[in-house]
Design an enzyme around this catalytic site. Structure first.
Site, short mmCIF file in Angstrom:
data_model
loop_
_atom_site.label_atom_id
_atom_site.label_comp_id
_atom_site.label_asym_id
_atom_site.label_seq_id
_atom_site.Cartn_x
_atom_site.Cartn_y
_atom_site.Cartn_z
N HIS A 1 19.69 -0.91 -11.17
CA HIS A 1 20.09 -1.02 -12.58
C HIS A 1 21.30 -0.16 -12.92
O HIS A 1 21.82 -0.24 -14.03
CB HIS A 1 18.94 -0.59 -13.50
CG HIS A 1 17.79 -1.55 -13.52
ND1 HIS A 1 17.77 -2.68 -14.31
CD2 HIS A 1 16.62 -1.55 -12.85
CE1 HIS A 1 16.63 -3.32 -14.12
NE2 HIS A 1 15.91 -2.65 -13.24
N TYR B 1 -2.91 4.98 6.57
CA TYR B 1 -1.56 4.52 6.19
C TYR B 1 -0.56 5.68 6.32
O TYR B 1 0.52 5.52 6.87
CB TYR B 1 -1.58 4.00 4.76
CG TYR B 1 -0.24 3.46 4.29
CD1 TYR B 1 0.09 2.12 4.50
CD2 TYR B 1 0.69 4.28 3.65
CE1 TYR B 1 1.32 1.62 4.08
CE2 TYR B 1 1.92 3.79 3.23
CZ TYR B 1 2.23 2.45 3.44
OH TYR B 1 3.44 1.96 3.03
N GLU C 1 14.55 -0.08 -6.78
CA GLU C 1 14.73 -1.07 -7.84
C GLU C 1 15.42 -0.45 -9.05
O GLU C 1 16.24 -1.09 -9.70
CB GLU C 1 13.39 -1.70 -8.22
CG GLU C 1 12.88 -2.63 -7.13
CD GLU C 1 11.51 -3.22 -7.44
OE1 GLU C 1 11.22 -3.51 -8.60
OE2 GLU C 1 10.72 -3.38 -6.49
N PHE D 1 0.84 -1.20 0.00
CA PHE D 1 0.00 0.00 0.00
C PHE D 1 0.87 1.25 0.00
O PHE D 1 0.58 2.24 0.63
CB PHE D 1 -0.97 -0.04 1.19
CG PHE D 1 -2.25 0.70 0.93
CD1 PHE D 1 -3.13 0.26 -0.04
CD2 PHE D 1 -2.57 1.84 1.64
CE1 PHE D 1 -4.31 0.95 -0.30
CE2 PHE D 1 -3.75 2.54 1.39
CZ PHE D 1 -4.62 2.09 0.42
N GLY D 2 1.98 1.18 -0.76
CA GLY D 2 2.84 2.34 -0.93
C GLY D 2 2.32 3.19 -2.09
O GLY D 2 1.10 3.31 -2.30
N GLY D 3 3.24 3.75 -2.86
CA GLY D 3 2.85 4.65 -3.94
C GLY D 3 1.85 4.02 -4.89
O GLY D 3 0.76 4.58 -5.14
N LYS E 1 9.16 -6.07 -12.72
CA LYS E 1 9.95 -5.45 -13.78
C LYS E 1 11.11 -6.30 -14.34
O LYS E 1 11.39 -6.24 -15.51
CB LYS E 1 10.52 -4.12 -13.27
CG LYS E 1 9.39 -3.12 -13.01
CD LYS E 1 9.81 -1.71 -13.13
CE LYS E 1 10.43 -1.16 -11.90
NZ LYS E 1 10.34 0.30 -11.83
N ALA F 1 10.16 1.75 -3.33
CA ALA F 1 10.59 0.50 -3.96
C ALA F 1 10.94 0.73 -5.42
O ALA F 1 11.94 0.21 -5.92
CB ALA F 1 9.48 -0.55 -3.84
P1 NAD Z 1 6.48 1.45 -2.21
O1 NAD Z 1 7.84 1.31 -1.62
O2 NAD Z 1 5.89 2.81 -2.33
O3 NAD Z 1 5.44 0.58 -1.37
C1 NAD Z 1 5.63 -0.76 -1.08
C2 NAD Z 1 4.49 -1.24 -0.17
O4 NAD Z 1 4.66 -2.64 0.04
C3 NAD Z 1 4.46 -0.59 1.21
O5 NAD Z 1 3.11 -0.33 1.55
C4 NAD Z 1 5.01 -1.66 2.12
O6 NAD Z 1 4.48 -1.59 3.45
C5 NAD Z 1 4.51 -2.91 1.43
N1 NAD Z 1 5.29 -4.10 1.76
C6 NAD Z 1 6.62 -4.26 1.72
N2 NAD Z 1 6.96 -5.49 2.13
C7 NAD Z 1 5.79 -6.13 2.45
C8 NAD Z 1 5.46 -7.40 2.95
N3 NAD Z 1 6.40 -8.31 3.21
N4 NAD Z 1 4.16 -7.70 3.17
C9 NAD Z 1 3.20 -6.80 2.91
N5 NAD Z 1 3.45 -5.56 2.43
C10 NAD Z 1 4.72 -5.25 2.21
O7 NAD Z 1 6.48 0.68 -3.61
P2 NAD Z 1 6.08 1.27 -5.05
O8 NAD Z 1 7.07 2.32 -5.43
O9 NAD Z 1 4.62 1.58 -5.05
O10 NAD Z 1 6.39 0.02 -6.02
C11 NAD Z 1 5.70 -1.22 -5.95
C12 NAD Z 1 6.19 -2.13 -7.06
O11 NAD Z 1 5.72 -1.69 -8.32
C13 NAD Z 1 7.72 -2.19 -7.20
O12 NAD Z 1 8.12 -3.55 -7.27
C14 NAD Z 1 7.99 -1.52 -8.51
O13 NAD Z 1 9.10 -2.03 -9.21
C15 NAD Z 1 6.74 -1.83 -9.28
N6 NAD Z 1 6.56 -0.87 -10.38
C16 NAD Z 1 6.33 -1.35 -11.64
C17 NAD Z 1 6.19 -0.49 -12.72
C18 NAD Z 1 5.92 -1.01 -14.10
O14 NAD Z 1 5.72 -0.20 -14.99
N7 NAD Z 1 5.90 -2.30 -14.34
C19 NAD Z 1 6.28 0.89 -12.52
C20 NAD Z 1 6.48 1.36 -11.24
C21 NAD Z 1 6.62 0.47 -10.18
#
Ligand code: NAD
Length: 334
Positions: free
Chosen positions: A201, A61, A197, A17-19, A127, A193
Protein backbone atom coordinates in the site's frame (compact mmCIF):
# COMPACT_ATOMS: atom_id res chain seq x y z
CA UNK A 1 -12.82 -31.03 25.73
CA UNK A 2 -15.19 -33.88 26.71
CA UNK A 3 -16.29 -36.45 24.11
CA UNK A 4 -19.85 -35.11 24.24
CA UNK A 5 -18.59 -31.60 23.49
CA UNK A 6 -16.39 -32.78 20.63
CA UNK A 7 -19.39 -34.49 19.03
CA UNK A 8 -21.49 -31.33 19.10
CA UNK A 9 -18.71 -28.81 18.39
CA UNK A 10 -18.27 -27.16 15.00
CA UNK A 11 -15.26 -28.83 13.35
CA UNK A 12 -12.83 -26.17 12.21
CA UNK A 13 -9.93 -26.17 9.78
CA UNK A 14 -7.39 -23.35 9.68
CA UNK A 15 -5.61 -22.85 6.37
CA UNK A 16 -2.37 -20.93 6.83
CA UNK A 17 -0.51 -21.47 10.09
CA UNK A 18 1.56 -18.30 10.36
CA UNK A 19 0.90 -15.47 12.80
CA UNK A 20 -2.88 -15.46 12.46
CA UNK A 21 -3.29 -19.19 11.95
CA UNK A 22 -1.43 -19.96 15.17
CA UNK A 23 -3.37 -17.29 17.06
CA UNK A 24 -6.59 -18.81 15.68
CA UNK A 25 -5.56 -22.20 17.08
CA UNK A 26 -4.94 -20.61 20.49
CA UNK A 27 -8.32 -18.85 20.38
CA UNK A 28 -10.04 -22.17 19.63
CA UNK A 29 -8.17 -24.05 22.36
CA UNK A 30 -10.40 -22.46 25.01
CA UNK A 31 -13.69 -22.75 23.10
CA UNK A 32 -16.36 -25.35 23.80
CA UNK A 33 -18.43 -24.80 20.68
CA UNK A 34 -15.62 -25.21 18.16
CA UNK A 35 -12.81 -27.71 17.82
CA UNK A 36 -9.72 -27.38 15.62
CA UNK A 37 -9.51 -30.57 13.58
CA UNK A 38 -7.34 -29.49 10.63
CA UNK A 39 -4.46 -27.07 10.10
CA UNK A 40 -2.46 -26.52 6.94
CA UNK A 41 0.58 -24.51 5.92
CA UNK A 42 2.61 -24.31 2.75
CA UNK A 43 4.44 -27.61 3.35
CA UNK A 44 1.87 -29.86 4.95
CA UNK A 45 -1.22 -30.35 7.05
CA UNK A 46 -2.41 -32.08 10.20
CA UNK A 47 -5.79 -33.64 10.87
CA UNK A 48 -7.28 -35.16 14.02
CA UNK A 49 -11.00 -35.88 14.35
CA UNK A 50 -10.79 -35.61 18.14
CA UNK A 51 -9.11 -32.21 17.90
CA UNK A 52 -5.52 -31.15 17.29
CA UNK A 53 -3.27 -30.31 20.19
CA UNK A 54 -2.65 -26.58 19.71
CA UNK A 55 0.65 -26.49 21.58
CA UNK A 56 2.04 -29.44 19.66
CA UNK A 57 0.98 -27.95 16.33
CA UNK A 58 2.61 -24.60 17.14
CA UNK A 59 5.78 -26.18 18.54
CA UNK A 60 6.15 -28.40 15.46
CA UNK A 61 5.50 -25.52 13.05
CA UNK A 62 7.98 -23.28 14.84
CA UNK A 63 10.75 -25.87 15.16
CA UNK A 64 10.35 -27.71 11.84
CA UNK A 65 8.50 -25.23 9.62
CA UNK A 66 5.34 -27.28 9.04
CA UNK A 67 2.52 -28.95 10.97
CA UNK A 68 2.98 -31.77 8.45
CA UNK A 69 5.84 -33.05 10.66
CA UNK A 70 3.52 -33.62 13.61
CA UNK A 71 3.40 -37.38 14.31
CA UNK A 72 1.12 -39.26 13.81
CA UNK A 73 -1.44 -36.72 12.52
CA UNK A 74 0.71 -34.76 10.05
CA UNK A 75 1.23 -35.18 6.31
CA UNK A 76 3.91 -33.43 4.27
CA UNK A 77 2.77 -32.17 0.87
CA UNK A 78 3.29 -29.09 -1.23
CA UNK A 79 -0.36 -28.94 -2.20
CA UNK A 80 -1.71 -28.96 1.31
CA UNK A 81 -4.89 -27.00 0.59
CA UNK A 82 -5.96 -29.31 -2.22
CA UNK A 83 -5.12 -32.34 -0.10
CA UNK A 84 -6.95 -31.07 3.00
CA UNK A 85 -10.06 -30.30 0.96
CA UNK A 86 -9.97 -33.80 -0.46
CA UNK A 87 -9.60 -35.71 2.82
CA UNK A 88 -12.75 -37.63 3.42
CA UNK A 89 -12.86 -36.42 7.04
CA UNK A 90 -15.59 -33.98 7.95
CA UNK A 91 -14.72 -30.31 8.48
CA UNK A 92 -17.65 -27.91 8.96
CA UNK A 93 -15.85 -24.63 8.38
CA UNK A 94 -12.47 -23.23 7.43
CA UNK A 95 -10.77 -20.00 8.43
CA UNK A 96 -8.55 -18.91 5.54
CA UNK A 97 -5.59 -17.39 7.41
CA UNK A 98 -3.61 -17.37 4.19
CA UNK A 99 -1.58 -14.59 2.60
CA UNK A 100 -3.56 -13.06 -0.24
CA UNK A 101 -0.49 -12.90 -2.43
CA UNK A 102 -1.05 -12.63 -5.36
CA UNK A 103 -4.26 -10.64 -5.01
CA UNK A 104 -6.37 -13.47 -6.42
CA UNK A 105 -4.91 -16.22 -4.24
CA UNK A 106 -7.80 -16.51 -1.75
CA UNK A 107 -10.40 -16.31 -4.56
CA UNK A 108 -8.49 -19.19 -6.25
CA UNK A 109 -8.71 -21.18 -3.00
CA UNK A 110 -12.47 -20.52 -2.92
CA UNK A 111 -12.62 -21.93 -6.47
CA UNK A 112 -10.83 -25.10 -5.27
CA UNK A 113 -13.50 -25.55 -2.62
CA UNK A 114 -16.26 -25.04 -5.19
CA UNK A 115 -14.69 -27.58 -7.55
CA UNK A 116 -14.21 -30.17 -4.80
CA UNK A 117 -17.88 -30.62 -3.93
CA UNK A 118 -17.19 -29.79 -0.26
CA UNK A 119 -20.10 -28.04 1.48
CA UNK A 120 -19.70 -25.84 4.53
CA UNK A 121 -18.65 -22.40 5.74
CA UNK A 122 -15.58 -20.43 4.70
CA UNK A 123 -14.41 -17.27 6.41
CA UNK A 124 -11.57 -14.95 5.45
CA UNK A 125 -9.87 -11.85 6.86
CA UNK A 126 -8.97 -10.62 3.39
CA UNK A 127 -8.14 -6.95 3.06
CA UNK A 128 -8.14 -5.52 -0.47
CA UNK A 129 -11.22 -4.11 -2.20
CA UNK A 130 -10.31 -5.78 -5.49
CA UNK A 131 -9.95 -9.17 -3.77
CA UNK A 132 -13.37 -8.90 -2.10
CA UNK A 133 -14.85 -7.85 -5.44
CA UNK A 134 -13.51 -11.03 -7.03
CA UNK A 135 -15.14 -13.08 -4.29
CA UNK A 136 -18.45 -11.21 -4.47
CA UNK A 137 -18.53 -12.02 -8.19
CA UNK A 138 -18.48 -15.73 -7.26
CA UNK A 139 -21.77 -15.51 -5.37
CA UNK A 140 -23.78 -17.76 -7.67
CA UNK A 141 -21.07 -20.40 -7.92
CA UNK A 142 -20.83 -20.47 -4.12
CA UNK A 143 -24.61 -20.72 -3.84
CA UNK A 144 -24.76 -23.60 -6.30
CA UNK A 145 -21.93 -25.37 -4.45
CA UNK A 146 -23.68 -25.17 -1.07
CA UNK A 147 -20.98 -22.98 0.46
CA UNK A 148 -21.67 -20.09 2.82
CA UNK A 149 -18.72 -17.74 2.41
CA UNK A 150 -18.15 -14.93 4.95
CA UNK A 151 -15.69 -12.38 3.57
CA UNK A 152 -13.81 -9.48 5.14
CA UNK A 153 -14.27 -10.83 8.66
CA UNK A 154 -11.02 -9.81 10.41
CA UNK A 155 -10.46 -6.48 12.18
CA UNK A 156 -10.34 -4.09 9.23
CA UNK A 157 -12.17 -5.11 7.23
CA UNK A 158 -14.28 -6.93 9.78
CA UNK A 159 -14.89 -5.76 13.32
CA UNK A 160 -14.48 -2.07 12.44
CA UNK A 161 -16.62 -2.32 9.30
CA UNK A 162 -19.34 -4.00 11.33
CA UNK A 163 -19.05 -1.27 13.99
CA UNK A 164 -19.48 1.32 11.22
CA UNK A 165 -22.57 -0.48 9.95
CA UNK A 166 -24.03 -0.41 13.46
CA UNK A 167 -23.08 3.24 14.10
CA UNK A 168 -24.70 4.25 10.80
CA UNK A 169 -28.12 3.38 12.23
CA UNK A 170 -28.29 6.72 14.10
CA UNK A 171 -28.10 8.69 10.89
CA UNK A 172 -30.33 9.43 7.94
CA UNK A 173 -27.27 10.00 5.79
CA UNK A 174 -23.66 8.87 6.20
CA UNK A 175 -21.05 11.47 5.31
CA UNK A 176 -17.82 9.78 6.23
CA UNK A 177 -16.42 6.56 7.64
CA UNK A 178 -12.81 6.97 8.70
CA UNK A 179 -10.90 3.93 9.91
CA UNK A 180 -7.49 4.47 11.51
CA UNK A 181 -5.58 1.50 12.83
CA UNK A 182 -2.55 1.20 15.02
CA UNK A 183 -0.67 -2.05 14.89
CA UNK A 184 2.25 -2.96 17.09
CA UNK A 185 4.12 -6.23 16.66
CA UNK A 186 7.39 -7.24 18.30
CA UNK A 187 8.93 -8.47 15.06
CA UNK A 188 7.70 -8.49 11.49
CA UNK A 189 8.54 -12.15 10.98
CA UNK A 190 5.62 -13.21 13.15
CA UNK A 191 3.26 -11.74 10.53
CA UNK A 192 5.17 -11.79 7.25
CA UNK A 193 2.14 -11.75 4.95
CA UNK A 194 0.42 -8.96 6.89
CA UNK A 195 3.54 -6.77 6.70
CA UNK A 196 4.21 -7.58 3.01
CA UNK A 197 0.60 -6.81 2.13
CA UNK A 198 0.86 -3.51 4.01
CA UNK A 199 4.06 -2.62 2.12
CA UNK A 200 2.00 -3.10 -1.05
CA UNK A 201 0.00 0.00 0.00
CA UNK A 202 3.02 2.32 0.23
CA UNK A 203 3.34 4.73 -2.72
CA UNK A 204 5.73 3.20 -5.23
CA UNK A 205 4.91 -0.40 -4.23
CA UNK A 206 2.22 -2.82 -5.44
CA UNK A 207 0.97 -6.22 -4.26
CA UNK A 208 3.29 -7.78 -6.84
CA UNK A 209 6.42 -5.84 -5.89
CA UNK A 210 5.77 -6.51 -2.18
CA UNK A 211 5.26 -10.20 -2.87
CA UNK A 212 8.51 -10.40 -4.84
CA UNK A 213 10.58 -8.76 -2.06
CA UNK A 214 12.98 -11.07 -0.25
CA UNK A 215 12.96 -11.07 3.55
CA UNK A 216 16.26 -9.14 3.43
CA UNK A 217 14.66 -6.48 1.24
CA UNK A 218 11.72 -6.15 3.64
CA UNK A 219 14.18 -5.76 6.51
CA UNK A 220 16.16 -3.14 4.59
CA UNK A 221 12.98 -1.15 3.97
CA UNK A 222 11.96 -1.41 7.63
CA UNK A 223 15.47 -0.32 8.68
CA UNK A 224 15.01 2.89 6.70
CA UNK A 225 11.76 3.70 8.52
CA UNK A 226 12.86 2.55 11.96
CA UNK A 227 10.40 -0.32 11.67
CA UNK A 228 7.39 1.95 11.18
CA UNK A 229 5.06 1.96 8.16
CA UNK A 230 2.61 4.84 7.78
CA UNK A 231 -0.27 3.99 5.46
CA UNK A 232 -2.82 6.37 3.98
CA UNK A 233 -5.83 5.97 1.71
CA UNK A 234 -5.41 2.22 1.58
CA UNK A 235 -7.32 0.08 -0.88
CA UNK A 236 -9.31 -1.67 1.86
CA UNK A 237 -12.52 -3.57 1.32
CA UNK A 238 -14.33 -1.77 4.14
CA UNK A 239 -15.41 0.59 1.34
CA UNK A 240 -17.01 -1.97 -0.98
CA UNK A 241 -18.51 -3.81 1.99
CA UNK A 242 -20.26 -0.70 3.30
CA UNK A 243 -21.40 0.15 -0.24
CA UNK A 244 -22.81 -3.34 -0.87
CA UNK A 245 -24.58 -3.16 2.51
CA UNK A 246 -26.26 0.04 1.26
CA UNK A 247 -24.73 2.25 3.95
CA UNK A 248 -22.74 4.75 1.88
CA UNK A 249 -20.84 5.11 -1.36
CA UNK A 250 -17.34 3.72 -1.23
CA UNK A 251 -15.69 7.11 -1.76
CA UNK A 252 -16.91 8.16 1.69
CA UNK A 253 -14.83 5.44 3.37
CA UNK A 254 -11.13 5.90 4.13
CA UNK A 255 -8.66 3.55 5.78
CA UNK A 256 -5.18 4.33 7.03
CA UNK A 257 -2.90 3.30 9.83
CA UNK A 258 0.49 3.09 11.44
CA UNK A 259 2.29 -0.24 11.77
CA UNK A 260 5.21 -0.53 14.18
CA UNK A 261 7.05 -3.76 13.46
CA UNK A 262 9.46 -3.43 16.39
CA UNK A 263 7.21 -2.77 19.33
CA UNK A 264 4.13 -4.69 20.47
CA UNK A 265 2.67 -1.44 21.84
CA UNK A 266 0.15 0.08 19.43
CA UNK A 267 1.46 3.33 17.92
CA UNK A 268 -2.09 4.73 18.10
CA UNK A 269 -5.51 3.54 19.22
CA UNK A 270 -7.40 1.76 16.45
CA UNK A 271 -10.72 3.45 15.81
CA UNK A 272 -13.53 4.04 13.38
CA UNK A 273 -15.31 7.40 13.16
CA UNK A 274 -18.69 7.50 11.52
CA UNK A 275 -20.00 10.95 10.66
CA UNK A 276 -23.52 11.54 9.47
CA UNK A 277 -26.64 13.67 9.62
CA UNK A 278 -29.53 12.65 11.84
CA UNK A 279 -33.14 12.90 10.77
CA UNK A 280 -33.32 16.20 12.74
CA UNK A 281 -30.49 17.65 10.63
CA UNK A 282 -27.74 17.41 13.26
CA UNK A 283 -24.26 16.46 12.09
CA UNK A 284 -22.46 14.17 14.50
CA UNK A 285 -19.68 11.60 14.78
CA UNK A 286 -19.77 8.24 16.53
CA UNK A 287 -16.36 6.87 17.47
CA UNK A 288 -15.64 3.26 18.29
CA UNK A 289 -12.16 2.68 19.70
CA UNK A 290 -10.55 -0.67 20.35
CA UNK A 291 -8.83 -1.21 23.68
CA UNK A 292 -5.08 -0.66 23.31
CA UNK A 293 -4.36 -3.94 25.10
CA UNK A 294 -6.17 -5.95 22.43
CA UNK A 295 -3.80 -7.40 19.83
CA UNK A 296 -4.35 -7.63 16.10
CA UNK A 297 -4.64 -11.40 16.55
CA UNK A 298 -7.46 -10.99 19.11
CA UNK A 299 -9.29 -8.48 16.93
CA UNK A 300 -8.99 -10.64 13.80
CA UNK A 301 -9.45 -14.20 15.08
CA UNK A 302 -12.31 -13.41 17.49
CA UNK A 303 -14.50 -11.87 14.76
CA UNK A 304 -13.44 -14.50 12.19
CA UNK A 305 -14.83 -17.29 14.37
CA UNK A 306 -17.85 -15.18 15.36
CA UNK A 307 -18.69 -14.84 11.68
CA UNK A 308 -17.95 -18.50 11.09
CA UNK A 309 -20.53 -19.37 13.73
CA UNK A 310 -23.04 -16.99 12.13
CA UNK A 311 -22.22 -18.52 8.73
CA UNK A 312 -22.80 -21.97 10.13
CA UNK A 313 -26.29 -20.97 11.24
CA UNK A 314 -27.04 -19.63 7.76
CA UNK A 315 -25.64 -22.80 6.22
CA UNK A 316 -27.81 -24.99 8.42
CA UNK A 317 -30.84 -23.02 7.21
CA UNK A 318 -29.85 -23.67 3.58
CA UNK A 319 -28.60 -20.12 2.98
CA UNK A 320 -25.51 -20.24 0.78
CA UNK A 321 -23.56 -17.66 -1.21
CA UNK A 322 -21.38 -14.84 0.07
CA UNK A 323 -21.89 -12.33 2.88
CA UNK A 324 -19.66 -9.59 4.27
CA UNK A 325 -18.97 -8.54 7.84
CA UNK A 326 -21.11 -5.44 7.25
CA UNK A 327 -24.25 -7.47 6.47
CA UNK A 328 -24.36 -10.15 9.17
CA UNK A 329 -24.00 -9.87 12.94
CA UNK A 330 -21.25 -12.18 14.24
CA UNK A 331 -22.28 -14.73 16.88
CA UNK A 332 -20.28 -15.03 20.07
CA UNK A 333 -18.46 -18.35 20.27
CA UNK A 334 -18.49 -19.96 23.71
P1 NAD B 1 1.92 -15.33 7.77
O1 NAD B 1 2.87 -14.92 6.70
O2 NAD B 1 2.35 -15.22 9.18
O3 NAD B 1 1.48 -16.85 7.54
C1 NAD B 1 0.99 -17.33 6.34
C2 NAD B 1 0.78 -18.85 6.45
O4 NAD B 1 0.20 -19.31 5.24
C3 NAD B 1 2.07 -19.65 6.66
O5 NAD B 1 1.81 -20.68 7.59
C4 NAD B 1 2.31 -20.27 5.29
O6 NAD B 1 2.99 -21.52 5.37
C5 NAD B 1 0.89 -20.46 4.81
N1 NAD B 1 0.80 -20.56 3.35
C6 NAD B 1 1.31 -19.72 2.43
N2 NAD B 1 1.02 -20.16 1.20
C7 NAD B 1 0.32 -21.32 1.35
C8 NAD B 1 -0.23 -22.26 0.46
N3 NAD B 1 -0.14 -22.12 -0.86
N4 NAD B 1 -0.87 -23.34 0.98
C9 NAD B 1 -0.98 -23.50 2.31
N5 NAD B 1 -0.47 -22.64 3.21
C10 NAD B 1 0.16 -21.58 2.72
O7 NAD B 1 0.54 -14.56 7.50
P2 NAD B 1 -0.27 -13.63 8.52
O8 NAD B 1 0.56 -12.41 8.81
O9 NAD B 1 -0.78 -14.47 9.64
O10 NAD B 1 -1.50 -13.11 7.60
C11 NAD B 1 -2.48 -13.97 7.06
C12 NAD B 1 -3.52 -13.14 6.33
O11 NAD B 1 -4.33 -12.41 7.24
C13 NAD B 1 -2.93 -12.08 5.39
O12 NAD B 1 -3.57 -12.18 4.13
C14 NAD B 1 -3.28 -10.77 6.03
O13 NAD B 1 -3.53 -9.72 5.13
C15 NAD B 1 -4.57 -11.12 6.74
N6 NAD B 1 -4.84 -10.17 7.82
C16 NAD B 1 -6.05 -9.57 7.89
C17 NAD B 1 -6.35 -8.64 8.88
C18 NAD B 1 -7.69 -7.98 8.96
O14 NAD B 1 -7.92 -7.24 9.90
N7 NAD B 1 -8.61 -8.21 8.05
C19 NAD B 1 -5.37 -8.32 9.82
C20 NAD B 1 -4.15 -8.95 9.77
C21 NAD B 1 -3.89 -9.88 8.76
Amino acid sequence: MSTANILSAIRIGVLGFGGLGQAAAKVLAVKQEMVLVAAADQKGYAYAAEGLNTQECIATYQSQGSVGYLEPVGTLTNQSIEDVIKIAQPVDGYFLALPNLPNDFIPSVAKEFIKSGWRGVLVDAIKRTTAVEQLLAMKEELQAAGITYMTGCGATPGLLTAAAALAAQSYAEIHQVEITFGLGIANWEAYRATVREDIGHIPGYTVETARAMTDAEVEALLDKTNGVLTLKNMEHADDVMLEVAGICDRDRVTVGGVVDTRNPKKPLSTNVKVTGRTFEGKISTHTFTLGDETSMAANVCGPAFGYLKAGRQLHQRGIYGIFTAAEIMPQFVR
